[in-house]
Each structure stands twice: as C-alpha cells, then as structure tokens.
Write a protein that holds these residues in place. Structure first.
Motif, PDB file in Angstrom:
ATOM      1  N   ARG A  68      34.302  49.708  45.836  1.00 32.75           N
ATOM      2  CA  ARG A  68      35.161  50.606  46.163  1.00 32.75           C
ATOM      3  C   ARG A  68      36.381  50.873  45.009  1.00 32.75           C
ATOM      4  O   ARG A  68      36.602  51.990  44.648  1.00 32.75           O
ATOM      5  N   THR A  69      36.966  49.843  44.697  1.00 31.50           N
ATOM      6  CA  THR A  69      37.884  50.055  43.583  1.00 31.50           C
ATOM      7  C   THR A  69      37.281  50.590  42.308  1.00 31.50           C
ATOM      8  O   THR A  69      37.994  51.132  41.424  1.00 31.50           O
ATOM      9  N   ARG A  70      36.189  50.257  42.021  1.00 28.45           N
ATOM     10  CA  ARG A  70      35.371  50.722  40.830  1.00 28.45           C
ATOM     11  C   ARG A  70      35.273  52.286  40.980  1.00 28.45           C
ATOM     12  O   ARG A  70      35.469  52.923  39.865  1.00 28.45           O
ATOM     13  N   GLU A  71      35.038  52.797  42.144  1.00 32.80           N
ATOM     14  CA  GLU A  71      35.171  54.107  42.216  1.00 32.80           C
ATOM     15  C   GLU A  71      36.587  54.833  42.209  1.00 32.80           C
ATOM     16  O   GLU A  71      36.592  56.046  41.810  1.00 32.80           O
ATOM     17  N   LEU A  72      37.504  54.174  42.493  1.00 38.23           N
ATOM     18  CA  LEU A  72      38.933  54.332  42.351  1.00 38.23           C
ATOM     19  C   LEU A  72      39.325  54.352  40.769  1.00 38.23           C
ATOM     20  O   LEU A  72      40.295  54.737  40.617  1.00 38.23           O
ATOM     21  N   GLY A  73      38.521  53.691  39.891  1.00 39.40           N
ATOM     22  CA  GLY A  73      38.575  54.014  38.577  1.00 39.40           C
ATOM     23  C   GLY A  73      39.402  52.367  38.013  1.00 39.40           C
ATOM     24  O   GLY A  73      39.861  52.408  36.907  1.00 39.40           O
ATOM     25  N   TRP A  74      39.276  51.432  38.859  1.00 41.53           N
ATOM     26  CA  TRP A  74      40.045  50.315  38.566  1.00 41.53           C
ATOM     27  C   TRP A  74      39.168  49.533  37.497  1.00 41.53           C
ATOM     28  O   TRP A  74      37.796  49.524  37.562  1.00 41.53           O
TER      29      TRP A  74
END
Length: 265
Positions: A175-181
């Motif tokens: 999920r954080t990868r989807e947020l651009g982290w």
C-alpha cells in the motif's frame, strides 16, 4: 481525468491503511503508548514492573482453552482482511506476498537464519534493558499446565508471526508503494510501527523490535534476496514464529537460576 482521480485514489488507499492498522497493530501501538506512559509515571520503577505475554483468561481449564482459541482466531481476522483487500481479479495476495508453498526449503532456511540473526541480539537488548532499568520483567506465559498449554502457545506464536509480518511488512509495503513511498521511508515506518506496539514491555524491547523491523523489512524488499522479483513474507513468518516459540515454550527448558538472572519468569 487521471490527474484528478489520482489524489482521490491515494486518499482511499491511505484511509484503507489507517482502517486496517486501526483494527490490528495500530490499535496495539496506541494501547502500548498509553501503557508505557502509565508505567513511566507509576510509583513503581519500570525495572520492578511485569508484563505477561500469555495470560490465563479463566480458572476453568476448558473455558480458558476456548477463550485462548477465540483470541487467536479473531486476532487473525485483520490478516484475512488485508489479504482480501490486496486480492482482485487475476491477482492473489497469497501469491503476491509470497505466502504460498512454492519454495518450502528455501523459505524455511531463510526463516531459521533470520531467527538466529535476531534472537541473540534480541536477548542481549532485553538483558541490557533490564540492567539499565528501562525494560520490565517479562513473564512469557502465565498459563497453567494442561494438555493443551503447549499447542496453544505454539498457535499463539504462529498467530503473532502471521499477523505482524503480513500487516507490518507485506500489506504495508504494497500500500505505501502505491502511495509513492520509497523503500527507505517504508522501512523506517514499518520498523517504528513494530517497535511501538512492543512499548508495553519497556524501552529496551522497543529498540530491539525496531532493529528487528529494519532487518525484516530490508530483507523483504531487497532484490538480493528476491532474485526473481517476487517478495516472500513466509521467511519472516517462520522466523517470527520460531522466536516466539522459544520465548513462550523454550524458556521452560532454561535453568531457573538463568531465568532469574535474565529477569524472565
């Protein structure tokens, strides 16, 4: 249109993350923060306080067994929720997170290696924390001795491993990868989350679990250990389960004078 829809999508993903954490490890972290504040402001010094990891829930053995099994079962519901949310048409979260049985020997080998790498330093952090007075005395199990005690402790160890590694590492990374982290931001967040919900044990376990979080999340996201690009959370589950099995069950095999010296009951 895509420029307008992206922030909305990000808000939905962020809201979902907060909901999942609020039902699981985030909730535990909040309670742990309140607990450590209460401990630090109590009249009794932190080093003289006790934390019980597996407490009995009834004086009647079979009722206690039912309560223990219910507690373990309901604790895994957020795992099912996270896997459901990550799945979709043509996409299996079990496979994408590496929870399948495609590499049993390799997963077991890495799990044992990670457990060994974390176990000894973790014990050292605990002993040092006790010596410095920043760690409470940990009572690994307060369950009475019954025929079901060890199986329940084993199930509890597996539940901890599955819940924490799927939520704090596998789900949170997706999920954080989807947020651009980026990878570093994820590792920091995941590790601090892991440390925070262990604060009820004191400052020492917080530091030790942050270190464990760094190692586990780094391993999970490292291309070096994922040569085909498929991240696998199973080694982390295996390692975590082994660590808790030693803590919950193996401690009984340690001589009493050693346990007393380490502050373990």
């Amino acid at each position: 249109m895509s420029v307008i829809e992206q922030p909305v999508s990000n808000r939905r993903v962020a809201a979902e993350v907060w909901i999942v954490l609020g039902l699981s490890l985030g909730q535990s972290a909040v309670y742990a923060l309140v607990n450590i504040a209460a401990r630090l402001t109590a009249d009794t010094p932190l080093a003289e306080q006790t934390a019980t990891l597996n407490a009995s829930q009834s004086e009647r053995p079979y009722l206690d067994l039912v309560y223990q099994l219910l507690s373990i079962g309901f604790a895994l519901v957020p795992v099912a929720l996270a896997l459901y949310l990550l799945s979709g048409p043509g996409r299996s979260a079990v496979r994408s997170l590496g929870l399948d049985r495609s590499r049993p020997a390799r997963d077991l080998g890495w799990g044992v290696a990670l457990a060994a790498a974390i176990g000894i330093p973790g014990l050292a952090f605990y002993v040092l924390g006790r010596a410095l007075g920043i760690t409470v005395e940990v009572q690994a199990s307060a369950l009475d001795t019954h025929w079901w005690t060890v199986p329940v402790l084993l199930l509890s160890a597996f539940q901890n491993g599955l819940l924490e590694e799927v939520i704090a590492v596998g789900y949170l990374y997706e999920r954080t990868r989807e947020l651009g982290w980026n990878r570093v931001k994820f590792i920091v967040a995941s590790s601090l989350l892991r440390g925070s919900y262990h604060l009820y044990q004191g400052i020492g376990p917080f530091i030790g679990n942050v270190v464990m979080g760094v190692v586990f999340s780094w391993f999970y996201t490292s291309p070096r250990f994922q040569p085909d690009g498929r991240r696998r959370v199973i080694p982390l589950v295996v390692a975590h389960t082994l660590l808790d099995v030693v803590a919950f069950v193996g401690y009984a095999l340690v001589p009493a004078e050693w346990r007393e010296a380490l502050g373990i009951r």
